[in-house]
Design a protein around this motif. Structure first.
Motif, PDB file in Angstrom:
ATOM      1  N   PRO A  50     -14.479   9.839  33.039  1.00  0.00           N
ATOM      2  CA  PRO A  50     -13.751   8.909  33.925  1.00  0.00           C
ATOM      3  C   PRO A  50     -14.547   7.650  34.237  1.00  0.00           C
ATOM      4  CG  PRO A  50     -13.717  11.143  34.816  1.00  0.00           C
ATOM      5  CD  PRO A  50     -14.687  11.135  33.681  1.00  0.00           C
ATOM      6  N   PHE A  51     -15.870   7.791  34.367  1.00  0.00           N
ATOM      7  CA  PHE A  51     -16.653   6.611  34.726  1.00  0.00           C
ATOM      8  C   PHE A  51     -16.685   5.592  33.585  1.00  0.00           C
ATOM      9  CE2 PHE A  51     -20.220   3.906  35.568  1.00  0.00           C
ATOM     10  CZ  PHE A  51     -20.071   3.652  36.920  1.00  0.00           C
ATOM     11  N   ILE A  52     -16.764   6.069  32.338  1.00  0.00           N
ATOM     12  CA  ILE A  52     -16.736   5.138  31.203  1.00  0.00           C
ATOM     13  C   ILE A  52     -15.403   4.387  31.176  1.00  0.00           C
ATOM     14  CG2 ILE A  52     -16.626   5.026  28.678  1.00  0.00           C
ATOM     15  CD1 ILE A  52     -18.761   7.161  28.555  1.00  0.00           C
ATOM     16  N   PHE A  53     -14.312   5.101  31.468  1.00  0.00           N
ATOM     17  CA  PHE A  53     -13.002   4.433  31.522  1.00  0.00           C
ATOM     18  C   PHE A  53     -13.008   3.340  32.580  1.00  0.00           C
ATOM     19  CE2 PHE A  53      -8.563   4.818  33.475  1.00  0.00           C
ATOM     20  CZ  PHE A  53      -8.050   3.801  32.696  1.00  0.00           C
ATOM     21  N   PHE A  54     -13.517   3.646  33.766  1.00  0.00           N
ATOM     22  CA  PHE A  54     -13.573   2.639  34.821  1.00  0.00           C
ATOM     23  C   PHE A  54     -14.457   1.452  34.407  1.00  0.00           C
ATOM     24  CE2 PHE A  54     -16.206   0.911  38.240  1.00  0.00           C
ATOM     25  CZ  PHE A  54     -15.237   0.271  38.994  1.00  0.00           C
ATOM     26  N   GLY A  55     -15.650   1.750  33.893  1.00  0.00           N
ATOM     27  CA  GLY A  55     -16.593   0.688  33.522  1.00  0.00           C
ATOM     28  C   GLY A  55     -16.024  -0.231  32.452  1.00  0.00           C
ATOM     29  N   LEU A 115      -5.407   0.965  26.236  1.00  0.00           N
ATOM     30  CA  LEU A 115      -6.259   1.436  25.144  1.00  0.00           C
ATOM     31  C   LEU A 115      -7.445   2.230  25.688  1.00  0.00           C
ATOM     32  CD1 LEU A 115      -6.994   1.523  22.159  1.00  0.00           C
ATOM     33  CD2 LEU A 115      -8.168  -0.677  22.434  1.00  0.00           C
ATOM     34  N   GLU A 116      -8.078   1.715  26.750  1.00  0.00           N
ATOM     35  CA  GLU A 116      -9.208   2.445  27.330  1.00  0.00           C
ATOM     36  C   GLU A 116      -8.768   3.791  27.907  1.00  0.00           C
ATOM     37  OE1 GLU A 116     -12.250   1.660  26.965  1.00  0.00           O
ATOM     38  OE2 GLU A 116     -11.789  -0.273  26.037  1.00  0.00           O
ATOM     39  N   PHE A 117      -7.559   3.822  28.487  1.00  0.00           N
ATOM     40  CA  PHE A 117      -7.036   5.072  29.046  1.00  0.00           C
ATOM     41  C   PHE A 117      -6.803   6.100  27.933  1.00  0.00           C
ATOM     42  CE2 PHE A 117      -3.420   7.493  31.088  1.00  0.00           C
ATOM     43  CZ  PHE A 117      -4.184   8.064  32.092  1.00  0.00           C
ATOM     44  N   ALA A 118      -6.227   5.645  26.823  1.00  0.00           N
ATOM     45  CA  ALA A 118      -5.985   6.547  25.692  1.00  0.00           C
ATOM     46  C   ALA A 118      -7.305   7.062  25.116  1.00  0.00           C
ATOM     47  CB  ALA A 118      -5.180   5.819  24.615  1.00  0.00           C
ATOM     48  N   ILE A 119      -8.286   6.162  25.002  1.00  0.00           N
ATOM     49  CA  ILE A 119      -9.596   6.565  24.483  1.00  0.00           C
ATOM     50  C   ILE A 119     -10.243   7.592  25.415  1.00  0.00           C
ATOM     51  CG2 ILE A 119     -11.954   5.734  24.090  1.00  0.00           C
ATOM     52  CD1 ILE A 119     -10.716   3.119  23.068  1.00  0.00           C
ATOM     53  N   TYR A 120     -10.127   7.350  26.716  1.00  0.00           N
ATOM     54  CA  TYR A 120     -10.707   8.265  27.719  1.00  0.00           C
ATOM     55  C   TYR A 120     -10.094   9.658  27.614  1.00  0.00           C
ATOM     56  CZ  TYR A 120     -10.156  10.335  32.418  1.00  0.00           C
ATOM     57  OH  TYR A 120     -10.040  11.194  33.476  1.00  0.00           O
ATOM     58  N   LEU A 121      -8.754   9.723  27.576  1.00  0.00           N
ATOM     59  CA  LEU A 121      -8.101  11.035  27.515  1.00  0.00           C
ATOM     60  C   LEU A 121      -8.409  11.744  26.199  1.00  0.00           C
ATOM     61  CD1 LEU A 121      -4.587  10.292  29.078  1.00  0.00           C
ATOM     62  CD2 LEU A 121      -6.574  11.355  30.167  1.00  0.00           C
ATOM     63  N   PHE A 122      -8.368  10.973  25.102  1.00  0.00           N
ATOM     64  CA  PHE A 122      -8.635  11.592  23.798  1.00  0.00           C
ATOM     65  C   PHE A 122     -10.063  12.120  23.717  1.00  0.00           C
ATOM     66  CE2 PHE A 122     -10.338  11.185  19.480  1.00  0.00           C
ATOM     67  CZ  PHE A 122      -9.506  12.084  18.815  1.00  0.00           C
ATOM     68  N   SER A 123     -11.024  11.301  24.169  1.00  0.00           N
ATOM     69  CA  SER A 123     -12.428  11.733  24.073  1.00  0.00           C
ATOM     70  C   SER A 123     -12.684  12.931  24.982  1.00  0.00           C
ATOM     71  CB  SER A 123     -13.370  10.577  24.426  1.00  0.00           C
ATOM     72  OG  SER A 123     -13.154  10.134  25.745  1.00  0.00           O
ATOM     73  N   PHE A 175      -5.415   2.572  39.573  1.00  0.00           N
ATOM     74  CA  PHE A 175      -6.624   2.015  40.185  1.00  0.00           C
ATOM     75  C   PHE A 175      -7.339   1.079  39.200  1.00  0.00           C
ATOM     76  CE2 PHE A 175     -11.173   2.159  41.132  1.00  0.00           C
ATOM     77  CZ  PHE A 175     -11.180   1.812  42.475  1.00  0.00           C
ATOM     78  N   CYS A 176      -7.545   1.551  37.977  1.00  0.00           N
ATOM     79  CA  CYS A 176      -8.275   0.747  36.985  1.00  0.00           C
ATOM     80  C   CYS A 176      -7.478  -0.483  36.561  1.00  0.00           C
ATOM     81  CB  CYS A 176      -8.624   1.607  35.764  1.00  0.00           C
ATOM     82  SG  CYS A 176      -9.877   2.844  36.125  1.00  0.00           S
ATOM     83  N   LEU A 177      -6.136  -0.373  36.500  1.00  0.00           N
ATOM     84  CA  LEU A 177      -5.323  -1.548  36.177  1.00  0.00           C
ATOM     85  C   LEU A 177      -5.456  -2.595  37.287  1.00  0.00           C
ATOM     86  CD1 LEU A 177      -3.287  -2.974  34.371  1.00  0.00           C
ATOM     87  CD2 LEU A 177      -1.445  -1.720  35.528  1.00  0.00           C
ATOM     88  N   TRP A 218     -16.619   6.879  50.820  1.00  0.00           N
ATOM     89  CA  TRP A 218     -15.706   5.729  50.775  1.00  0.00           C
ATOM     90  C   TRP A 218     -15.366   5.364  49.352  1.00  0.00           C
ATOM     91  CZ3 TRP A 218     -17.133   1.649  47.812  1.00  0.00           C
ATOM     92  CH2 TRP A 218     -18.486   1.514  47.521  1.00  0.00           C
ATOM     93  N   ASN A 219     -16.143   5.845  48.395  1.00  0.00           N
ATOM     94  CA  ASN A 219     -16.027   5.440  46.992  1.00  0.00           C
ATOM     95  C   ASN A 219     -14.899   6.217  46.303  1.00  0.00           C
ATOM     96  OD1 ASN A 219     -16.370   4.803  44.337  1.00  0.00           O
ATOM     97  ND2 ASN A 219     -18.480   5.543  44.175  1.00  0.00           N
ATOM     98  N   PRO A 220     -13.793   5.576  45.899  1.00  0.00           N
ATOM     99  CA  PRO A 220     -12.693   6.293  45.241  1.00  0.00           C
ATOM    100  C   PRO A 220     -13.122   6.964  43.931  1.00  0.00           C
ATOM    101  CG  PRO A 220     -11.994   4.091  45.906  1.00  0.00           C
ATOM    102  CD  PRO A 220     -13.479   4.154  46.089  1.00  0.00           C
ATOM    103  N   LEU A 221     -14.108   6.375  43.236  1.00  0.00           N
ATOM    104  CA  LEU A 221     -14.561   6.969  41.966  1.00  0.00           C
ATOM    105  C   LEU A 221     -15.128   8.360  42.191  1.00  0.00           C
ATOM    106  CD1 LEU A 221     -16.332   3.913  40.291  1.00  0.00           C
ATOM    107  CD2 LEU A 221     -14.096   4.866  39.751  1.00  0.00           C
ATOM    108  N   LEU A 222     -15.840   8.532  43.294  1.00  0.00           N
ATOM    109  CA  LEU A 222     -16.414   9.839  43.587  1.00  0.00           C
ATOM    110  C   LEU A 222     -15.306  10.876  43.785  1.00  0.00           C
ATOM    111  CD1 LEU A 222     -19.480  10.700  45.628  1.00  0.00           C
ATOM    112  CD2 LEU A 222     -17.357  11.823  46.261  1.00  0.00           C
ATOM    113  N   HIS A 223     -14.235  10.508  44.475  1.00  0.00           N
ATOM    114  CA  HIS A 223     -13.122  11.445  44.676  1.00  0.00           C
ATOM    115  C   HIS A 223     -12.429  11.748  43.353  1.00  0.00           C
ATOM    116  CE1 HIS A 223     -13.332  11.436  49.069  1.00  0.00           C
ATOM    117  NE2 HIS A 223     -13.644  10.152  48.964  1.00  0.00           N
ATOM    118  N   MET A 224     -12.316  10.726  42.482  1.00  0.00           N
ATOM    119  CA  MET A 224     -11.689  10.957  41.173  1.00  0.00           C
ATOM    120  C   MET A 224     -12.501  11.970  40.363  1.00  0.00           C
ATOM    121  SD  MET A 224      -9.420  10.452  38.925  1.00  0.00           S
ATOM    122  CE  MET A 224      -9.319  10.877  37.174  1.00  0.00           C
TER     123      MET A 224
END
Length: 263
Positions: free
Chosen positions: A77-82, A116-124, A157-159, A209-215
């Motif tokens: 998930p973090f690579i997708f966000f980054g 594209l990043e979302f698809a790559i994230y789910l596939f990987s 969130f990422c969009l 407070w960080n949404p990434l941590l909850h994700m």
């Protein structure tokens, strides 16, 4: 002679996104020798490096969950966000010539990159889970619906982040140089290689407070039956994601004409 085919707005939008996706995939992977293999190699190398370091230190991160699986659920998930963050910064500049076509707007370029990043994230994520299971690295699966829900929220969130950074990057090109400096600290406070319950309680108020941590906490909870994200907050993730998406759309809406005009 073929009759002229009239397309409705939905068909035009679909064709634009499809054409941009093909262009992005060729740009992203076409120049590398191993091409599409980098979809798996990037997170795999990251996981192996961290797993090797912490295995050398003799640390077990969570009872019942192999270290590689624990890392994968944080790194993917973090690579997708980054990538959504950094690709959003450069979205306008990289596609500026295409905005001469009236059917194409900066929003399409940003949406394509995040898709594209979302698809790559789910596939990987799925592919690496299968590969690790092949080698006997497994943990009991927990909740598929939770994973679907949180990933839809995370996409929003990422969009929102990418739309915001698209405007910021076009207005202030210098931000591209600082993007890694903004994302890197988040890597260390988003639970990529720790669980919040392993952190002293006095720091919870600062970290939660960080949404990434909850994700990441909720991803581990959805993937592994033995993981109990005691501090994961689904309503907070949902609120953060919808607010971030609304903010990104508002920022883009107020500036999109300037983005197209600033040639």
């Amino acid at each position: 002679m073929h009759p002229l085919v009239q397309r409705n707005p939905w068909q035009i939008q679909r064709d634009v996104i499809r054409a941009l996706l093909i262009r992005e995939m060729k740009t992203r992977f076409g120049k590398w020798r191993l091409g599409y293999a980098w979809v798996l190699l990037e997170p795999a190398m990251h996981i192996m490096l961290l797993a090797a370091i912490f295995s050398f230190m003799g640390r077990e991160f969570y009872p019942g969950i192999p270290t590689m699986l624990f890392m994968l659920a944080g790194i993917a998930p973090f690579i997708f966000f980054g990538n959504s963050f950094s690709k959003g910064v450069a979205a306008v500049e990289s596609n500026r010539g295409l905005f001469n076509y009236r059917q194409l707007r900066p929003f399409d370029a940003v949406l394509t990159r995040v898709l594209l990043e979302f698809a790559i994230y789910l596939f990987s994520l799925v592919a690496l889970l299968v590969i690790l299971a092949w080698f006997g690295v497994t943990a009991r699966f927990n909740d598929f619906l939770l994973l679907v829900g949180i990933n839809l929220l995370f996409f929003c969130f990422c969009l929102g982040v990418s739309l915001t950074m698209c405007v910021v990057g076009a207005k202030f090109p210098e931000v591209a140089k600082f993007a890694p400096m903004i994302v890197r600290p988040l890597y260390f406070i988003s639970g990529v290689f720790f669980s919040l319950e392993q952190v002293p309680e006095e720091y919870h108020g600062y970290l939660s407070w960080n949404p990434l941590l909850h994700m990441i906490e909720l991803t581990r909870e959805g993937l592994f039956a033995s993981y109990h994200g005691m501090f994961a907050d689904l309503p907070y993730l949902a609120t953060s994601s919808l607010v971030m998406l609304a903010f990104g759309l508002l920022v883009y809406r107020s500036q999109w004409r300037d983005l197209v005009r600033s040639q």
